[in-house]
Design an enzyme around this catalytic site. Structure first.
Site, PDB file in Angstrom:
ATOM      1  N   ASN A  56      40.081 -12.364  38.836  1.00  0.00           N
ATOM      2  CA  ASN A  56      39.773 -10.937  38.693  1.00  0.00           C
ATOM      3  C   ASN A  56      40.650 -10.205  39.699  1.00  0.00           C
ATOM      4  O   ASN A  56      40.419 -10.289  40.906  1.00  0.00           O
ATOM      5  CB  ASN A  56      38.283 -10.715  38.987  1.00  0.00           C
ATOM      6  CG  ASN A  56      37.916  -9.242  39.024  1.00  0.00           C
ATOM      7  OD1 ASN A  56      38.732  -8.376  38.693  1.00  0.00           O
ATOM      8  ND2 ASN A  56      36.685  -8.951  39.434  1.00  0.00           N
ATOM      9  N   TRP A  57      41.650  -9.510  39.195  1.00  0.00           N
ATOM     10  CA  TRP A  57      42.631  -8.876  40.094  1.00  0.00           C
ATOM     11  C   TRP A  57      42.138  -7.526  40.613  1.00  0.00           C
ATOM     12  O   TRP A  57      42.832  -6.875  41.403  1.00  0.00           O
ATOM     13  CB  TRP A  57      43.982  -8.730  39.381  1.00  0.00           C
ATOM     14  CG  TRP A  57      44.616 -10.041  39.014  1.00  0.00           C
ATOM     15  CD1 TRP A  57      44.143 -11.301  39.316  1.00  0.00           C
ATOM     16  CD2 TRP A  57      45.835 -10.251  38.281  1.00  0.00           C
ATOM     17  NE1 TRP A  57      44.995 -12.267  38.820  1.00  0.00           N
ATOM     18  CE2 TRP A  57      46.039 -11.647  38.171  1.00  0.00           C
ATOM     19  CE3 TRP A  57      46.770  -9.389  37.691  1.00  0.00           C
ATOM     20  CZ2 TRP A  57      47.145 -12.186  37.511  1.00  0.00           C
ATOM     21  CZ3 TRP A  57      47.872  -9.940  37.040  1.00  0.00           C
ATOM     22  CH2 TRP A  57      48.057 -11.321  36.948  1.00  0.00           C
ATOM     23  N   LYS A  58      40.976  -7.098  40.162  1.00  0.00           N
ATOM     24  CA  LYS A  58      40.372  -5.843  40.636  1.00  0.00           C
ATOM     25  C   LYS A  58      41.402  -4.707  40.621  1.00  0.00           C
ATOM     26  O   LYS A  58      42.228  -4.649  39.724  1.00  0.00           O
ATOM     27  CB  LYS A  58      39.739  -6.061  42.025  1.00  0.00           C
ATOM     28  CG  LYS A  58      38.734  -7.239  42.002  1.00  0.00           C
ATOM     29  CD  LYS A  58      37.861  -7.321  43.208  1.00  0.00           C
ATOM     30  CE  LYS A  58      36.895  -8.500  43.064  1.00  0.00           C
ATOM     31  NZ  LYS A  58      35.968  -8.631  44.161  1.00  0.00           N
ATOM     32  N   HIS A 118      29.997  -6.549  36.804  1.00  0.00           N
ATOM     33  CA  HIS A 118      30.473  -6.968  38.119  1.00  0.00           C
ATOM     34  C   HIS A 118      29.714  -6.194  39.203  1.00  0.00           C
ATOM     35  O   HIS A 118      29.366  -5.025  39.011  1.00  0.00           O
ATOM     36  CB  HIS A 118      31.976  -6.730  38.250  1.00  0.00           C
ATOM     37  CG  HIS A 118      32.541  -7.405  39.461  1.00  0.00           C
ATOM     38  ND1 HIS A 118      32.467  -6.836  40.709  1.00  0.00           N
ATOM     39  CD2 HIS A 118      33.136  -8.607  39.623  1.00  0.00           C
ATOM     40  CE1 HIS A 118      33.003  -7.672  41.586  1.00  0.00           C
ATOM     41  NE2 HIS A 118      33.423  -8.756  40.956  1.00  0.00           N
ATOM     42  N   GLU A 155      30.637  -4.784  41.747  1.00  0.00           N
ATOM     43  CA  GLU A 155      31.258  -3.505  42.152  1.00  0.00           C
ATOM     44  C   GLU A 155      30.953  -2.405  41.132  1.00  0.00           C
ATOM     45  O   GLU A 155      30.855  -1.233  41.485  1.00  0.00           O
ATOM     46  CB  GLU A 155      32.769  -3.723  42.363  1.00  0.00           C
ATOM     47  CG  GLU A 155      33.013  -4.520  43.642  1.00  0.00           C
ATOM     48  CD  GLU A 155      34.141  -5.537  43.576  1.00  0.00           C
ATOM     49  OE1 GLU A 155      35.035  -5.391  42.722  1.00  0.00           O
ATOM     50  OE2 GLU A 155      34.110  -6.492  44.381  1.00  0.00           O
ATOM     51  N   GLU A 185      27.650 -14.245  41.175  1.00  0.00           N
ATOM     52  CA  GLU A 185      28.419 -13.725  42.306  1.00  0.00           C
ATOM     53  C   GLU A 185      27.466 -13.065  43.297  1.00  0.00           C
ATOM     54  O   GLU A 185      27.137 -11.880  43.157  1.00  0.00           O
ATOM     55  CB  GLU A 185      29.444 -12.692  41.828  1.00  0.00           C
ATOM     56  CG  GLU A 185      30.475 -13.248  40.859  1.00  0.00           C
ATOM     57  CD  GLU A 185      31.789 -12.461  40.918  1.00  0.00           C
ATOM     58  OE1 GLU A 185      32.832 -13.107  40.977  1.00  0.00           O
ATOM     59  OE2 GLU A 185      31.763 -11.216  40.930  1.00  0.00           O
ATOM     60  N   GLY A 188      34.334 -11.000  48.848  1.00  0.00           N
ATOM     61  CA  GLY A 188      35.334 -10.387  49.728  1.00  0.00           C
ATOM     62  C   GLY A 188      34.982 -10.466  51.199  1.00  0.00           C
ATOM     63  O   GLY A 188      35.592  -9.806  52.029  1.00  0.00           O
ATOM     64  N   SER A 204      34.290 -15.334  47.484  1.00  0.00           N
ATOM     65  CA  SER A 204      35.091 -16.030  48.499  1.00  0.00           C
ATOM     66  C   SER A 204      35.441 -17.467  48.110  1.00  0.00           C
ATOM     67  O   SER A 204      35.432 -18.363  48.956  1.00  0.00           O
ATOM     68  CB  SER A 204      34.397 -15.980  49.862  1.00  0.00           C
ATOM     69  OG  SER A 204      34.256 -14.625  50.294  1.00  0.00           O
ATOM     70  N   GLY A 222      38.414 -13.576  43.227  1.00  0.00           N
ATOM     71  CA  GLY A 222      38.943 -12.254  43.537  1.00  0.00           C
ATOM     72  C   GLY A 222      40.171 -12.357  44.432  1.00  0.00           C
ATOM     73  O   GLY A 222      41.284 -12.570  43.962  1.00  0.00           O
ATOM     74  N   GLY A 223      39.964 -12.226  45.730  1.00  0.00           N
ATOM     75  CA  GLY A 223      41.076 -12.187  46.688  1.00  0.00           C
ATOM     76  C   GLY A 223      42.090 -13.309  46.517  1.00  0.00           C
ATOM     77  O   GLY A 223      43.309 -13.070  46.515  1.00  0.00           O
TER      78      GLY A 223
HETATM   79  P1  13P Z   1      36.377 -12.606  46.235  1.00  0.00           P
HETATM   80  O1  13P Z   1      36.908 -13.911  45.702  1.00  0.00           O
HETATM   81  O2  13P Z   1      37.464 -11.745  46.819  1.00  0.00           O
HETATM   82  O3  13P Z   1      35.206 -12.802  47.131  1.00  0.00           O
HETATM   83  O4  13P Z   1      35.843 -11.776  44.946  1.00  0.00           O
HETATM   84  C1  13P Z   1      34.981 -12.388  44.077  1.00  0.00           C
HETATM   85  C2  13P Z   1      34.805 -11.506  42.899  1.00  0.00           C
HETATM   86  O5  13P Z   1      34.199 -10.450  42.988  1.00  0.00           O
HETATM   87  C3  13P Z   1      35.400 -11.930  41.627  1.00  0.00           C
HETATM   88  O6  13P Z   1      34.953 -11.140  40.583  1.00  0.00           O
END
Ligand code: 13P
Length: 250
Positions: free
Chosen positions: A10-12, A95, A97, A167, A173, A213, A234-235
């Site tokens: 997920n490149w957000k 998600h 967020e 999640e 993050g 993470s 994510g990251g």
């Molecule tokens: P991180 O891997 O940066 O913690 O993000 C997880 C995430 O929200 C994937 O959708």
């Protein structure tokens, strides 16, 4: 029951089209012989660019959200029809967020889930508790509610196109990963909830990803757990150097 592993990036809200193209090209080359199921979900603005690069490969194209209606007066939203037009195959919904920054509730998310499925997409439905909910002993109950409400109206036939992503919000993050044991406990609970809704045989086939993470050094231990079927990253998905070791974990 053997299920495939499903590793998604997920490149957000990161990357210009050129940056997204560079990463997508690297992943296509290096995951050519990858053994798992793969997805990248760039921002809306890079979907077309990345779509042309991953088309016909073993990497699926995902969007990070969609509108709850097919079309109409919804300023700022992107519809399933527009996503289909770009070759999107999978939509990430619910998600944390979206839930916590943009105040999406279970009802809205459920509407999106049903709309996406109606239009033939696969869905990744994200669930997960806040830190204060975990500390109050409510992690299972919150994930159960988000799963049950998110899947309302989803038929036994359509559930095959749904992946659940657990999640925990406090792990996203932050560098704080759930321990494999804590994650497994929630995954097992979600599968039990799915069994109540769809029967044990169907529930045994549902893929449940962990997100929060995930890094090259903790991926294998998480995925070794019986009910953890992959990762929503994510990251670490933003660079080939960190995503590939997760995607190629043995
Ligand atoms: P991180 O891997 O940066 O913690 O993000 C997880 C995430 O929200 C994937 O959708």
């Amino acid at each position: 029951m053997s299920r495939p592993y499903y590793i998604a990036g997920n490149w957000k809200m990161h990357k210009t089209r050129a940056e997204a193209a560079d990463l997508a090209k690297a992943l296509v080359t290096d995951l050519k012989d990858g053994k798992h199921k793969y997805l990248v979900a760039p921002s809306f603005t890079a979907l077309e660019t990345v779509g042309t690069i991953v088309k016909g490969t073993n990497i699926m194209l995902g969007a990070q959200d969609c509108a709850c209606e097919e079309q109409g007066a919804h300023t700022g939203e992107v519809s399933v029809l527009q996503l289909k037009d770009l070759g999107v195959q999978v939509i990430i919904l619910g998600h944390s967020e979206r839930r916590h920054i943009y105040k999406e509730d279970d009802l809205l998310i459920n509407k999106k889930v049903n709309l996406a499925l109606k239009h033939g997409f696969e869905v990744i439905l994200c669930v997960g508790e806040l830190l204060e909910e975990r500390e109050a002993g409510k992690a299972e109950a919150v994930c159960e509610r988000q799963t049950v409400e998110g899947l309302k109206g989803v038929s036994a036939g359509d559930i095959a196109r749904v992946t659940i992503a657990y999640e925990p919000v406090w792990a996203i993050g932050t560098g704080k990963t759930a321990t494999p044991e804590d994650a497994e406990a929630i995954h097992a609970h979600i599968r039990k909830v799915a069994a109540k809704l769809y029967g044990a045989d169907t529930a045994a086939k549902i893929l449940i990803q962990y997100g929060g993470s995930v890094k090259p050094d903790n991926a294998a231990a998480l995925m070794a757990k019986e009910n953890i079927d992959g990762a929503l990253v994510g990251g670490a998905a933003l660079k080939a150097d960190t995503f590939l070791p997760i995607a190629k974990f043995a």
